[in-house]
Design a protein around this motif. Sequence first.
Motif, short mmCIF file in Angstrom:
data_model
loop_
_atom_site.label_atom_id
_atom_site.label_comp_id
_atom_site.label_asym_id
_atom_site.label_seq_id
_atom_site.Cartn_x
_atom_site.Cartn_y
_atom_site.Cartn_z
N MET A 1 -0.82 -21.92 4.11
CA MET A 1 -1.21 -20.74 4.90
C MET A 1 -0.02 -20.25 5.72
O MET A 1 0.87 -21.04 6.05
N ARG A 2 -0.03 -18.97 6.05
CA ARG A 2 1.04 -18.43 6.90
C ARG A 2 0.52 -18.40 8.34
O ARG A 2 -0.37 -17.62 8.68
N ILE A 3 1.07 -19.32 9.13
CA ILE A 3 0.55 -19.52 10.49
C ILE A 3 1.65 -19.24 11.51
O ILE A 3 2.79 -19.71 11.35
N GLY A 4 1.32 -18.49 12.55
CA GLY A 4 2.26 -18.26 13.64
C GLY A 4 1.90 -19.13 14.82
O GLY A 4 0.71 -19.36 15.09
N VAL A 5 2.90 -19.64 15.52
CA VAL A 5 2.64 -20.38 16.76
C VAL A 5 3.45 -19.71 17.86
O VAL A 5 4.68 -19.67 17.79
N VAL A 6 2.77 -19.16 18.86
CA VAL A 6 3.48 -18.56 19.99
C VAL A 6 3.34 -19.47 21.19
O VAL A 6 2.24 -19.87 21.55
N GLY A 7 4.49 -19.79 21.79
CA GLY A 7 4.52 -20.76 22.87
C GLY A 7 4.84 -22.13 22.29
O GLY A 7 3.94 -22.88 21.89
N THR A 8 6.14 -22.42 22.17
CA THR A 8 6.53 -23.74 21.63
C THR A 8 7.03 -24.62 22.77
O THR A 8 8.15 -25.13 22.75
N MET A 15 2.25 -29.04 17.90
CA MET A 15 1.29 -28.52 16.90
C MET A 15 2.03 -27.83 15.75
O MET A 15 1.66 -27.98 14.59
N ALA A 16 3.09 -27.07 16.09
CA ALA A 16 3.86 -26.38 15.04
C ALA A 16 4.49 -27.42 14.12
O ALA A 16 4.51 -27.25 12.89
N SER A 17 5.01 -28.50 14.72
CA SER A 17 5.65 -29.53 13.91
C SER A 17 4.62 -30.18 12.98
O SER A 17 4.89 -30.44 11.81
N ARG A 18 3.42 -30.41 13.47
CA ARG A 18 2.34 -30.97 12.63
C ARG A 18 2.04 -30.02 11.45
O ARG A 18 1.92 -30.46 10.32
N LEU A 19 1.93 -28.73 11.74
CA LEU A 19 1.60 -27.77 10.67
C LEU A 19 2.71 -27.69 9.63
O LEU A 19 2.45 -27.54 8.44
N LEU A 20 3.96 -27.83 10.09
CA LEU A 20 5.09 -27.83 9.15
C LEU A 20 5.02 -29.04 8.22
O LEU A 20 5.22 -28.92 7.03
N THR A 21 4.72 -30.21 8.82
CA THR A 21 4.69 -31.41 7.97
C THR A 21 3.57 -31.33 6.94
O THR A 21 3.63 -31.98 5.89
N LEU A 22 2.55 -30.52 7.22
CA LEU A 22 1.44 -30.39 6.26
C LEU A 22 1.73 -29.31 5.21
O LEU A 22 0.89 -29.02 4.35
N GLY A 23 2.91 -28.69 5.30
CA GLY A 23 3.33 -27.76 4.25
C GLY A 23 3.00 -26.30 4.47
O GLY A 23 3.15 -25.48 3.56
N HIS A 24 2.54 -25.95 5.67
CA HIS A 24 2.26 -24.52 5.94
C HIS A 24 3.55 -23.75 6.16
O HIS A 24 4.57 -24.33 6.56
N GLU A 25 3.48 -22.44 5.93
CA GLU A 25 4.62 -21.58 6.29
C GLU A 25 4.41 -21.21 7.76
O GLU A 25 3.45 -20.52 8.11
N VAL A 26 5.27 -21.74 8.62
CA VAL A 26 5.07 -21.58 10.06
C VAL A 26 6.14 -20.67 10.66
O VAL A 26 7.34 -20.90 10.47
N THR A 27 5.69 -19.63 11.36
CA THR A 27 6.60 -18.75 12.10
C THR A 27 6.36 -18.99 13.58
O THR A 27 5.21 -19.07 14.01
N VAL A 28 7.44 -19.16 14.34
CA VAL A 28 7.27 -19.47 15.77
C VAL A 28 7.95 -18.42 16.63
O VAL A 28 8.90 -17.75 16.20
N TRP A 29 7.43 -18.28 17.84
CA TRP A 29 8.12 -17.47 18.85
C TRP A 29 7.97 -18.20 20.18
O TRP A 29 6.92 -18.77 20.47
N ASN A 30 9.04 -18.21 20.96
CA ASN A 30 8.96 -18.75 22.32
C ASN A 30 9.85 -17.92 23.23
O ASN A 30 10.91 -17.45 22.82
N ARG A 31 9.40 -17.75 24.49
CA ARG A 31 10.18 -16.96 25.46
C ARG A 31 11.59 -17.53 25.57
O ARG A 31 12.57 -16.80 25.55
N THR A 32 11.68 -18.87 25.68
CA THR A 32 12.99 -19.53 25.74
C THR A 32 13.33 -19.96 24.32
O THR A 32 12.78 -20.95 23.81
N VAL A 33 14.21 -19.21 23.67
CA VAL A 33 14.42 -19.38 22.23
C VAL A 33 14.96 -20.77 21.87
O VAL A 33 14.65 -21.30 20.80
N GLU A 34 15.68 -21.40 22.80
CA GLU A 34 16.27 -22.74 22.52
C GLU A 34 15.18 -23.74 22.09
O GLU A 34 15.44 -24.62 21.28
N LYS A 35 13.97 -23.59 22.67
CA LYS A 35 12.92 -24.56 22.35
C LYS A 35 12.40 -24.41 20.92
O LYS A 35 11.64 -25.25 20.45
N THR A 36 12.79 -23.34 20.23
CA THR A 36 12.35 -23.19 18.82
C THR A 36 13.34 -23.84 17.86
O THR A 36 13.05 -23.99 16.68
#
Length: 297
Positions: A1-8, A15-36
């Motif tokens: 699935m194509r899942i977005g996670v806002v707030g990393t 949670m984003a890391s869990r979804l990645l390990t399960l093979g989802h296509e994960v797009t992330v955004w965070n105010r502080t970009v370093e945390k992505t």
Amino acid sequence: MRIGVVGTGRMGAAMASRLLTLGHEVTVWNRTVEKTRPLAQAGAIVAATPRELVGQIEFAISMLADAQAIDTVYNGPQGLLSGDAAGKLFIEMSTVRPENQKALAAKVRAKGGAMVECPVGGTVFPAKEGKLFGFAGGEAADVARAKPILDQLCRRVEHVGPIGSGASMKLAINLPLLVFWQSFGEALSLCASIGLDPARLIDIFSDTSGGPNFLKVRGSVIAGTLQGKDAGPVTFNVDFVRKDLQTMLAEAKSLGVELPVSARALECFDQAAREGHGGEDSAMLPATWLKRARSRT
Ligand SMILES: NC(=O)c1ccc[n+]([C@@H]2O[C@H](COP(=O)([O-])OP(=O)(O)OC[C@H]3O[C@@H](n4cnc5c(N)ncnc54)[C@H](OP(=O)(O)O)[C@@H]3O)[C@@H](O)[C@H]2O)c1
């Protein structure tokens, strides 16, 4: 699935890391970009704005600090709802008041999207392992649509009612836990003069009705904190405990009920923050009470 996670932050990244390990296509955004960055290294796509993210996903999960952060991320000029939200399902998982979730769901609906709230019990490690407890609120059809994702993040998902019910339930289950930190500190003050080793103290408490379940799970970390050792990475800090207690008290006021023990516990956490402990793990609070009692015996 194509899942977005806002707030990393701590929870969103886990949670984003869990979804990645399960093979989802994960797009992330965070105010502080370093945390992505660690997530990008693990295969996540990093969006420049929430607006850009929403154009790339089918489902968007948000895990943000508070109601103000939700407002900025959803309703800001580059926010999620300024993008292509029609037909998308938004799963809002932050700990906020029911009225915040209800207001947000109305805005999502106005843009042609659907929303489910699912605040969670459990901290960073359970989030990484897919072992959270989710309190879902929303229309049955929307919760059913979110369920396959929620089941990969949570060991148990309870659909507790319409939007807002999940927030009410999450605030309710957190209350005894947060008040426990203060009551545990006070309990330790009563037995400090015995001078038991903290590991033994925790072992005794966790085998009696004086100790909640999480003493069994996090007992060794708490014992380490009582021994003055570093508690390791912060999972839930004192400032977040204060935020949750403030949210509970505001909610209680709107319901016309009193929470006298919570109000006093908040004063104690406020004092800890004034003494410079706001960013430290909440496990340190009982440690300060034990230390104070020992210095007087
Ligand atoms: N930690 C736990 O054990 C735990 C357990 C259950 C539920 N929760 C709840 O989960 C939520 C997140 O907690 P957390 O521990 O992951 O906190 P955190 O590590 O501090 O992360 C907070 C997130 O919110 C973002 N944020 C804050 N203000 C913002 C704003 N004005 N605009 C945009 N983004 C903003 C932060 O972005 P930056 O990185 O840029 O600051 C970060 O991504 C909270 O509602 C908390 O109560 C936490």
